[in-house]
Design an enzyme around this catalytic site. Structure first.
Site, mmCIF file in Angstrom:
data_model
loop_
_atom_site.group_PDB
_atom_site.id
_atom_site.type_symbol
_atom_site.label_atom_id
_atom_site.label_comp_id
_atom_site.label_asym_id
_atom_site.label_seq_id
_atom_site.Cartn_x
_atom_site.Cartn_y
_atom_site.Cartn_z
ATOM 1 N N MET A 30 0.841 -1.198 0.000
ATOM 2 C CA MET A 30 0.000 0.000 0.000
ATOM 3 C C MET A 30 0.876 1.247 0.000
ATOM 4 S SD MET A 30 -3.450 -0.921 1.982
ATOM 5 C CE MET A 30 -2.908 -0.780 3.654
ATOM 6 N N HIS A 34 8.929 1.296 3.322
ATOM 7 C CA HIS A 34 9.960 1.335 4.356
ATOM 8 C C HIS A 34 10.814 0.073 4.236
ATOM 9 C CE1 HIS A 34 7.388 -1.554 6.380
ATOM 10 N NE2 HIS A 34 6.395 -0.688 6.374
ATOM 11 N N GLU A 35 11.741 -0.093 5.179
ATOM 12 C CA GLU A 35 12.675 -1.223 5.091
ATOM 13 C C GLU A 35 11.961 -2.586 5.094
ATOM 14 O OE1 GLU A 35 15.934 -1.486 4.505
ATOM 15 O OE2 GLU A 35 16.118 0.674 4.274
ATOM 16 N N HIS A 37 9.152 -3.319 3.528
ATOM 17 C CA HIS A 37 8.815 -3.571 2.114
ATOM 18 C C HIS A 37 10.095 -3.894 1.335
ATOM 19 C CE1 HIS A 37 5.503 -0.600 3.225
ATOM 20 N NE2 HIS A 37 4.820 -1.667 2.860
ATOM 21 N N LEU A 183 8.356 -2.307 11.853
ATOM 22 C CA LEU A 183 8.179 -1.218 10.886
ATOM 23 C C LEU A 183 6.786 -1.301 10.279
ATOM 24 C CD1 LEU A 183 11.561 -1.083 8.947
ATOM 25 C CD2 LEU A 183 10.825 0.268 10.881
HETATM 26 P P1 AMP Z 1 1.466 -2.884 3.445
HETATM 27 O O1 AMP Z 1 2.032 -1.855 2.516
HETATM 28 O O2 AMP Z 1 1.488 -2.473 4.887
HETATM 29 O O3 AMP Z 1 0.151 -3.440 2.996
HETATM 30 O O4 AMP Z 1 2.478 -4.104 3.380
HETATM 31 C C1 AMP Z 1 2.842 -4.706 2.167
HETATM 32 C C2 AMP Z 1 3.604 -5.958 2.465
HETATM 33 O O5 AMP Z 1 4.767 -5.628 3.232
HETATM 34 C C3 AMP Z 1 2.805 -6.969 3.308
HETATM 35 O O6 AMP Z 1 3.063 -8.273 2.844
HETATM 36 C C4 AMP Z 1 3.349 -6.730 4.694
HETATM 37 O O7 AMP Z 1 3.233 -7.848 5.530
HETATM 38 C C5 AMP Z 1 4.810 -6.407 4.394
HETATM 39 N N1 AMP Z 1 5.378 -5.687 5.521
HETATM 40 C C6 AMP Z 1 4.903 -4.550 6.096
HETATM 41 N N2 AMP Z 1 5.652 -4.213 7.162
HETATM 42 C C7 AMP Z 1 6.621 -5.148 7.261
HETATM 43 C C8 AMP Z 1 7.708 -5.363 8.167
HETATM 44 N N3 AMP Z 1 7.949 -4.548 9.192
HETATM 45 N N4 AMP Z 1 8.498 -6.430 7.968
HETATM 46 C C9 AMP Z 1 8.259 -7.289 6.934
HETATM 47 N N5 AMP Z 1 7.262 -7.141 6.050
HETATM 48 C C10 AMP Z 1 6.448 -6.090 6.216
#
Ligand code: AMP
Length: 293
Positions: A30, A34-35, A37, A183
């Protein structure tokens, strides 16, 4: 290459045919990268894969409109961050991607009745609907997801199975700040001085895990961990539970690998985290015990 119109994706993939001899790794996000991703992207880079990254704040997965509005967005910065990474296609679907769908939303039975499924009604329906659209369109060999959203991984595995798709799921470990705070794009909404408080979420998970391994844990005692978090300034603990990793069922007499799952409200923001207990556990009469090996 940036693709905004989903209908253009097929042509783009066609023109990149040579590259497509590689396996396709799809990374849905989305944005507000950050690190965490980046760890997913770097994993795919090492595989010398054909990488498709999507950035789409999926309205269907927000049960609260205000939350959707205030979700951090910074596309320009995201594109700057990924400029030097080996991403073949950045998919930026328009709003219409998740609007006026003629098919019903996907129903998720059991998994929807747990943790964030209860806490955020309709959340996983929204996730599954949009991820299914992506998978149908891209037909990736792999989808890479972070264990930060552990329940989401289980939901996506289930829809892949139900729809007989061939995509394999890769779940990667949670990336944390030095303090231990997982993160998250939402962390940007926490006042900087207060992030130390949020780091206690991770400390709490670790303490529970250590407690189980050394002395066992009465499930009732989870209340005292919740209260501790409330005392130090966490606004609300939405849930704090220890469940089997494979299906989020409650622990029983069968030795199982479990995770501790937490969701809290802090400065009006929902933060989630989880921690894998590194021993097999059993539950007897309200007591969770480490199965001594
Ligand atoms: P989001 O943008 O929050 O929907 O996350 C996109 C993808 O990145 C999802 O598969 C999340 O689980 C993964 N993700 C988000 N934060 C982290 C994190 N701190 N460590 C590892 N993967 C993450």
């Amino acid at each position: 290459m940036i693709v905004k119109k989903v209908s253009d994706l097929e042509n783009t993939l066609e023109t990149l045919k040579l590259e497509r001899k590689k396996k396709i790794y799809f990374i849905p996000t989305m944005g507000s990268l950050h690190e965490g991703h980046l760890s997913l992207i770097k994993f795919a880079e090492k595989k010398k894969a054909f990488i498709i990254l999507s950035i789409f704040v999926n309205p269907l997965q927000f049960d609260d409109k205000k939350d959707f509005k205030k979700y951090p967005r910074d596309l320009r910065k995201d594109l700057r961050i990924i400029k030097d990474l080996k991403i073949n296609v950045v998919l930026l679907p328009e709003k219409s991607f998740a609007k006026n769908l003629s098919f019903p939303k996907i129903k998720i039975k059991k998994l929807d009745k747990k943790l964030c499924g209860i806490d955020r009604p309709g959340h996983f329906l929204g996730v599954a609907t949009v991820v299914l659209k992506f998978l149908n369109l891209i037909r990736p060999n792999f989808i890479i997801l972070g264990e930060k959203d552990f329940q989401q991984i289980l939901v996506i595995k289930k829809i892949i199975k139900d729809f007989s798709l061939k995509t394999k799921v890769i779940g990667l470990p949670i990336v944390r700040e030095e303090s231990g705070l997982a993160l998250s794009s939402r962390n940007k909404l926490i006042p900087e001085k207060k992030t130390k408080i949020a780091a206690n979420i991770y400390t709490c998970l670790k303490q529970i895990s250590e407690g189980i391994i050394t002395n066992g844990l009465e499930i009732k005692k989870l209340e005292s961990y919740k209260n501790k978090l409330l005392r130090i300034g966490i606004e609300k603990v939405n849930y704090l539970e220890i469940l089997k990793e494979t299906n989020l069922e409650v622990l029983d007499h069968k030795p199982s690998i479990a995770r501790i799952f937490i969701s809290v409200k802090f400065f009006g923001i929902k933060l989630i985290d989880n921690f894998r207990v590194p021993k097999r556990l059993v539950q007897k009469n309200g007591l969770i015990l480490n199965l001594k090996d």
